[in-house]
Enzyme design. Sequence first.
Site, short mmCIF file in Angstrom:
data_model
loop_
_atom_site.label_atom_id
_atom_site.label_comp_id
_atom_site.label_asym_id
_atom_site.label_seq_id
_atom_site.Cartn_x
_atom_site.Cartn_y
_atom_site.Cartn_z
N LEU A 14 10.35 -0.71 3.59
CA LEU A 14 8.95 -0.75 4.01
C LEU A 14 8.43 -2.17 4.15
CD1 LEU A 14 9.28 2.24 2.95
CD2 LEU A 14 6.88 2.12 2.32
N TYR A 43 4.63 -7.31 17.35
CA TYR A 43 4.87 -6.35 16.25
C TYR A 43 5.53 -5.09 16.81
CZ TYR A 43 3.64 -3.00 12.51
OH TYR A 43 3.67 -2.02 11.54
N PHE A 93 0.83 -1.21 0.00
CA PHE A 93 0.00 0.00 0.00
C PHE A 93 0.88 1.27 0.00
CE2 PHE A 93 -1.91 2.82 3.42
CZ PHE A 93 -2.56 3.65 2.52
N ILE A 94 1.61 1.51 1.07
CA ILE A 94 2.42 2.75 1.13
C ILE A 94 3.55 2.67 0.09
CG2 ILE A 94 3.87 4.23 2.58
CD1 ILE A 94 2.42 3.16 5.04
P1 NAD Z 1 1.56 -3.51 3.13
O1 NAD Z 1 1.25 -4.85 3.67
O2 NAD Z 1 0.72 -3.02 2.03
O3 NAD Z 1 3.09 -3.41 2.73
C1 NAD Z 1 4.09 -4.29 3.19
C2 NAD Z 1 4.76 -4.89 1.97
O4 NAD Z 1 5.85 -5.71 2.40
C3 NAD Z 1 3.81 -5.78 1.16
O5 NAD Z 1 3.88 -5.44 -0.21
C4 NAD Z 1 4.34 -7.19 1.40
O6 NAD Z 1 4.08 -8.07 0.33
C5 NAD Z 1 5.81 -6.91 1.64
N1 NAD Z 1 6.46 -7.96 2.43
C6 NAD Z 1 6.00 -8.56 3.55
N2 NAD Z 1 6.86 -9.49 3.98
C7 NAD Z 1 7.90 -9.48 3.10
C8 NAD Z 1 9.10 -10.21 2.99
N3 NAD Z 1 9.42 -11.16 3.89
N4 NAD Z 1 9.94 -9.94 1.96
C9 NAD Z 1 9.63 -8.99 1.05
N5 NAD Z 1 8.50 -8.25 1.09
C10 NAD Z 1 7.65 -8.51 2.11
O7 NAD Z 1 1.50 -2.49 4.38
P2 NAD Z 1 1.77 -0.92 4.44
O8 NAD Z 1 0.67 -0.35 5.24
O9 NAD Z 1 2.05 -0.37 3.09
O10 NAD Z 1 3.09 -0.87 5.33
C11 NAD Z 1 4.35 -0.44 4.84
C12 NAD Z 1 5.28 -0.20 6.01
O11 NAD Z 1 4.77 0.85 6.83
C13 NAD Z 1 5.48 -1.40 6.92
O12 NAD Z 1 6.82 -1.46 7.35
C14 NAD Z 1 4.57 -1.11 8.10
O13 NAD Z 1 5.02 -1.74 9.29
C15 NAD Z 1 4.68 0.39 8.18
N6 NAD Z 1 3.52 1.01 8.83
C16 NAD Z 1 2.34 1.16 8.19
C17 NAD Z 1 1.27 1.77 8.85
C18 NAD Z 1 -0.06 1.99 8.19
O14 NAD Z 1 -0.90 2.60 8.82
N7 NAD Z 1 -0.31 1.58 6.97
C19 NAD Z 1 1.42 2.21 10.16
C20 NAD Z 1 2.62 2.01 10.79
C21 NAD Z 1 3.68 1.44 10.12
#
Ligand code: NAD
Length: 325
Positions: free
Chosen positions: A76, A149, A11-12
């Site tokens: 990310l 987490y 997503f991000i």
């Molecule tokens: P998301 O699940 O859409 O993105 C995470 C991505 O990482 C996915 O595309 C997934 O396929 C990939 N991924 C997971 N495990 C993996 C691995 N072992 N190897 C390679 N790729 C892998 O979630 P997001 O919301 O876009 O989160 C992005 C980052 O931002 C993350 O680190 C998350 O912890 C952090 N975050 C997000 C939020 C939020 O509100 N969305 C809040 C706090 C922190």
Amino acid sequence: MTILVTGGSGFIGSHLVDHLLSETNDDVVVFDDLSTGTADNLAHLDTDRVDIRDGDVRDADAVVDAVADADAIYHLAAAVGVKNIVEKPLTSLQTNLQGTENVLEAAAEDRTPVFLASSSEVYGKSEDFPFSEDDDRVLGPTSTPRWSYAAAKATDEFLALAYHDERDLPVAVARFFNVVGPRQTGQYGMVVPTFVEQALAGEDLTVYGDGTQTRCFTHVSDAVEITHELLDAEVAHGEVFNVGSTEPTSINDLAERVIEVTGTDSEITHVPFEEVYGKDFEEPDHRRADVSKLRKTLGRVPESNLDRILHDIIDERTNEAVVSE
Ligand code: NAD
């Protein structure tokens, strides 16, 4: 320059890839195992400036290969979403601990700058509002999987700061607060896309708990612009920043707003947390960021605009429905 985005199909990450392609002349390498991300998130890109690689951050050799070509890294990739963490605690920990260490260790070789995505979850159930970066954290017991987490993300921060201090690695850390917007899936327990999907399907909106808990929702476009600016700002290296809007919204108010904006006949149903996540589940009542450090460093903070967020998500979902008809 070549920029590596781990988790770039998420997503991000996918919004960050869009942003880097439109705002810079850089090439982008995406490294993602598509566990929670999807190829659809980047399917709109029609450019030879993006190289999309299928890889797992737990695979140290694959990470070294990807990092070798990079001039900067946005890390990310992570196991995210309460549902995912509770159902797959071991895979989640390994991804969030080993994966991050692999990226930092590979980056340290040539001191390639790294942005690390951390989370407001690190504050745990602290009630010292608003949260400042140097505040104490309050986490629950290790027998409650959701806290793993928070513990892993906090350890990622320790690691990032240690690589900065001991190995001279330029690294900027952001604690995201409820980033939301188009392309986010409700599949792993994210509340805004879940409510919007339920409302558009005419189903009841399921509020977990009594709904008085509040969150500050941050538009993904603000989050990716700030992400880019933080890694570019040398003064941000070796530092941790809250990245979140400062306007709290209760989950009941969010549900009502979604019903109003979508014009659905759906109603609101309350479901106890234990029914969804088991009896030992804990959910913090409130989360609010102090963003003064970010404002002082970048001269900007995320705007608080829930209506814009909802309109953008509803627009996306409605257009998808029209296209697939
Ligand atoms: P998301 O699940 O859409 O993105 C995470 C991505 O990482 C996915 O595309 C997934 O396929 C990939 N991924 C997971 N495990 C993996 C691995 N072992 N190897 C390679 N790729 C892998 O979630 P997001 O919301 O876009 O989160 C992005 C980052 O931002 C993350 O680190 C998350 O912890 C952090 N975050 C997000 C939020 C939020 O509100 N969305 C809040 C706090 C922190």
